[in-house]
Scaffold this active site. Structure first.
Site, PDB file in Angstrom:
ATOM      1  N   TYR A 140     -32.173 -47.436  16.609  1.00  0.00           N
ATOM      2  CA  TYR A 140     -33.439 -48.021  16.172  1.00  0.00           C
ATOM      3  C   TYR A 140     -34.627 -47.460  16.953  1.00  0.00           C
ATOM      4  O   TYR A 140     -35.741 -47.442  16.464  1.00  0.00           O
ATOM      5  CB  TYR A 140     -33.416 -49.538  16.355  1.00  0.00           C
ATOM      6  CG  TYR A 140     -32.897 -50.331  15.188  1.00  0.00           C
ATOM      7  CD1 TYR A 140     -31.659 -50.040  14.617  1.00  0.00           C
ATOM      8  CD2 TYR A 140     -33.629 -51.384  14.654  1.00  0.00           C
ATOM      9  CE1 TYR A 140     -31.175 -50.784  13.558  1.00  0.00           C
ATOM     10  CE2 TYR A 140     -33.140 -52.132  13.598  1.00  0.00           C
ATOM     11  CZ  TYR A 140     -31.919 -51.836  13.053  1.00  0.00           C
ATOM     12  OH  TYR A 140     -31.443 -52.583  12.007  1.00  0.00           O
ATOM     13  N   LYS A 191     -17.860 -47.204  17.761  1.00  0.00           N
ATOM     14  CA  LYS A 191     -17.296 -46.141  16.921  1.00  0.00           C
ATOM     15  C   LYS A 191     -16.951 -45.008  17.889  1.00  0.00           C
ATOM     16  O   LYS A 191     -17.428 -43.867  17.762  1.00  0.00           O
ATOM     17  CB  LYS A 191     -18.302 -45.722  15.836  1.00  0.00           C
ATOM     18  CG  LYS A 191     -17.748 -44.818  14.763  1.00  0.00           C
ATOM     19  CD  LYS A 191     -16.800 -45.513  13.796  1.00  0.00           C
ATOM     20  CE  LYS A 191     -16.169 -44.480  12.868  1.00  0.00           C
ATOM     21  NZ  LYS A 191     -15.139 -45.044  11.976  1.00  0.00           N
ATOM     22  N   ASP A 223     -15.808 -50.110  11.607  1.00  0.00           N
ATOM     23  CA  ASP A 223     -15.321 -50.224  10.221  1.00  0.00           C
ATOM     24  C   ASP A 223     -14.220 -51.277  10.137  1.00  0.00           C
ATOM     25  O   ASP A 223     -14.212 -52.130   9.238  1.00  0.00           O
ATOM     26  CB  ASP A 223     -14.862 -48.860   9.670  1.00  0.00           C
ATOM     27  CG  ASP A 223     -13.950 -48.085  10.610  1.00  0.00           C
ATOM     28  OD1 ASP A 223     -13.775 -48.504  11.780  1.00  0.00           O
ATOM     29  OD2 ASP A 223     -13.405 -47.048  10.186  1.00  0.00           O
ATOM     30  N   ASP A 247     -26.749 -55.365  13.461  1.00  0.00           N
ATOM     31  CA  ASP A 247     -27.562 -55.698  12.290  1.00  0.00           C
ATOM     32  C   ASP A 247     -26.650 -55.890  11.090  1.00  0.00           C
ATOM     33  O   ASP A 247     -26.743 -56.884  10.355  1.00  0.00           O
ATOM     34  CB  ASP A 247     -28.562 -54.558  12.042  1.00  0.00           C
ATOM     35  CG  ASP A 247     -29.425 -54.811  10.815  1.00  0.00           C
ATOM     36  OD1 ASP A 247     -29.894 -55.952  10.655  1.00  0.00           O
ATOM     37  OD2 ASP A 247     -29.607 -53.870  10.013  1.00  0.00           O
ATOM     38  N   ASP A 251     -25.171 -59.696   9.226  1.00  0.00           N
ATOM     39  CA  ASP A 251     -25.378 -60.058   7.818  1.00  0.00           C
ATOM     40  C   ASP A 251     -24.037 -60.401   7.172  1.00  0.00           C
ATOM     41  O   ASP A 251     -23.914 -61.353   6.407  1.00  0.00           O
ATOM     42  CB  ASP A 251     -26.025 -58.908   7.031  1.00  0.00           C
ATOM     43  CG  ASP A 251     -27.541 -59.045   6.949  1.00  0.00           C
ATOM     44  OD1 ASP A 251     -28.139 -59.538   7.933  1.00  0.00           O
ATOM     45  OD2 ASP A 251     -28.128 -58.664   5.913  1.00  0.00           O
TER      46      ASP A 251
HETATM   47  C1  IPM Z   1     -32.780 -58.191  11.350  1.00  0.00           C
HETATM   48  C2  IPM Z   1     -33.562 -57.420  10.334  1.00  0.00           C
HETATM   49  C3  IPM Z   1     -34.419 -56.388  11.033  1.00  0.00           C
HETATM   50  C4  IPM Z   1     -33.497 -55.446  11.777  1.00  0.00           C
HETATM   51  C5  IPM Z   1     -35.392 -55.614  10.117  1.00  0.00           C
HETATM   52  C6  IPM Z   1     -36.285 -56.543   9.342  1.00  0.00           C
HETATM   53  C7  IPM Z   1     -36.200 -54.624  10.891  1.00  0.00           C
HETATM   54  O1  IPM Z   1     -32.711 -56.857   9.392  1.00  0.00           O
HETATM   55  O2  IPM Z   1     -33.409 -58.826  12.215  1.00  0.00           O
HETATM   56  O3  IPM Z   1     -31.554 -58.187  11.276  1.00  0.00           O
HETATM   57  O4  IPM Z   1     -32.997 -54.478  11.201  1.00  0.00           O
HETATM   58  O5  IPM Z   1     -33.279 -55.675  12.965  1.00  0.00           O
HETATM   59 MG    MG Z   2     -30.682 -57.450   9.586  1.00  0.00          MG
END
Ligand code: IPM
Ligand code: MG
Length: 356
Positions: A140, A191, A223, A247, A251
């Site tokens: 990032y 990884k 993975d 990240d 999710d």
């Molecule tokens: C998160 C989001 C952010 C990230 C984006 C909005 C930049 O997806 O906080 O998980 O990738 O960190």
């Molecule tokens: Mg995110």
């Protein structure tokens, strides 16, 4: 002493969900929580007003605050802007400038929501997992980065995945410390079979484990970790991983709990000061309709009370109140199932306040 909270609502559903969390904090203020709120702009909203997604004033307000409550940033409106001024840069910028390197993303399944997950309820029932994501390094932020034109005229996009030992050690310490207070199992995700930066990650975690005899460290390739999260998520207690892997995996983990609308997060610096935000985004498609789930933001406020403001009893009260409204059958659209009572964003916030 009065604690100052910087409130950065941001874009999309950000303002709506933050309003509900503030309702809850203000209700607790009537019971003795001593707080003062300071509002700042971030993301697309900040860009529209000031030409930058992270105005200096926002950084000042945030630096001088004890904790930060953030909504979400981003939206269609700003997608075609240059990447340097996109709303997401505001979020990445504040994480970086405030040194909020430790991102804690708990995935807890409320038993009332076992049926809301797309996974079988026996796979997810009782899930209580903590993802510790490195937040201010890795791909990032790595340099060099950009889009360049090669000699043959073809364009090339490039980023750098880089981790220093000290960066790995400081996130490792946070993760080991958390594992010690939980079930004592830490899974480091990398990884290392392909990427040198995460080979160093694995070596460093392994070295650190020597000082944590009460924590059982394991390693998993990312993975496989993604697969295991949906196959048998309860095998995990604490996971620690890089910025980008965290990240993605967080999710994925959110869906185990029924909805990404339920998951809070804390981003902490070395002293424990933190920014608290739901892990979901700004959901521009449903913004302004009073249908977003405010619980992730309300639970983020609870994490703030627990981790930065040292008010664990107040945090417990919020969590109990959330559990109670779920018991009452109240559901926003994202967690709705038949037989439940569908409510909007503000009704959900009111119900949590009433349940406090
Ligand atoms: C998160 C989001 C952010 C990230 C984006 C909005 C930049 O997806 O906080 O998980 O990738 O960190
Ligand atoms: Mg995110």
């Amino acid at each position: 002493m009065t604690k100052k909270i910087a409130v950065l609502a941001g874009d999309g559903i950000g303002p709506e969900i933050v309003d509900e969390a503030i309702k809850v904090l203000e209700a607790l203020a009537k019971d003795g929580l001593d707080i003062e709120l300071a509002y700042g702009l971030i993301g697309g909203a900040a860009y529209d007003e000031t030409g930058t997604p992270l105005p200096d004033e926002t950084i000042e307000i945030s630096k001088s605050a004890d904790a930060i409550l953030l909504g979400a940033v981003g939206g269609y409106k700003w997608e075609s802007l240059d990447i340097s001024v996109r709303p997401e840069k505001g979020l990445l910028g504040i994480r970086s400038q405030l040194n909020l390197f430790a991102n804690l993303r708990p995935a807890i399944l409320y038993p009332q929501l076992a049926d809301a997950s797309t996974l079988k309820s026996e796979v997810v029932a009782g899930l209580d997992l903590m993802i510790v994501r490195e937040l201010t390094g890795g791909i990032y932020f790595g340099q060099p980065r950009g889009i360049r034109t090669l000699e043959n005229g073809e364009k090339e996009g490039f980023n750098t995945l880089v981790y220093r030992e000290s960066e790995i050690q400081r996130i490792g310490k946070v993760a080991f410390d958390i594992a010690q207070k939980r079930q004592g199992r830490l899974c480091s995700v990398d990884k290392a079979n392909v990427l040198e930066s995460t080979e160093l990650w694995r070596e460093t975690m392994t070295d650190m484990a020597e000082n944590y005899s009460d924590v059982e460290l394991s390693h998993m390739y990312v993975d496989n970790a993604a697969m295991q999260l949906v196959r048998a998520p309860k095998q995990f207690d604490v996971m620690v991983t890089t910025n980008m892997f965290g990240d993605i995996l967080s999710d994925c983990a959110s869906m185990l709990t029924g909805s990404i609308g339920m998951l809070p997060s804390a981003s902490l610096d070395e002293s424990g000061k933190g920014m608290y935000e739901p892990i979901h985004g700004s959901a521009p498609d449903i913004a302004g309709q009073n249908i977003a789930n405010p619980l992730a933001t309300i639970l983020s406020a609870s994490m703030m009370l627990r981790y930065t403001l040292d008010e664990p009893a107040m945090a417990d009260r919020i969590e109990a109140a959330v559990s109670k409204v779920l018991d009452q059958g109240l559901r926003t659209a994202d967690i709705y199932s038949e037989g439940m009572t569908k409510v909007g964003t503000s009704e959900m916030g009111d119900a949590v306040v009433a349940a406090l």
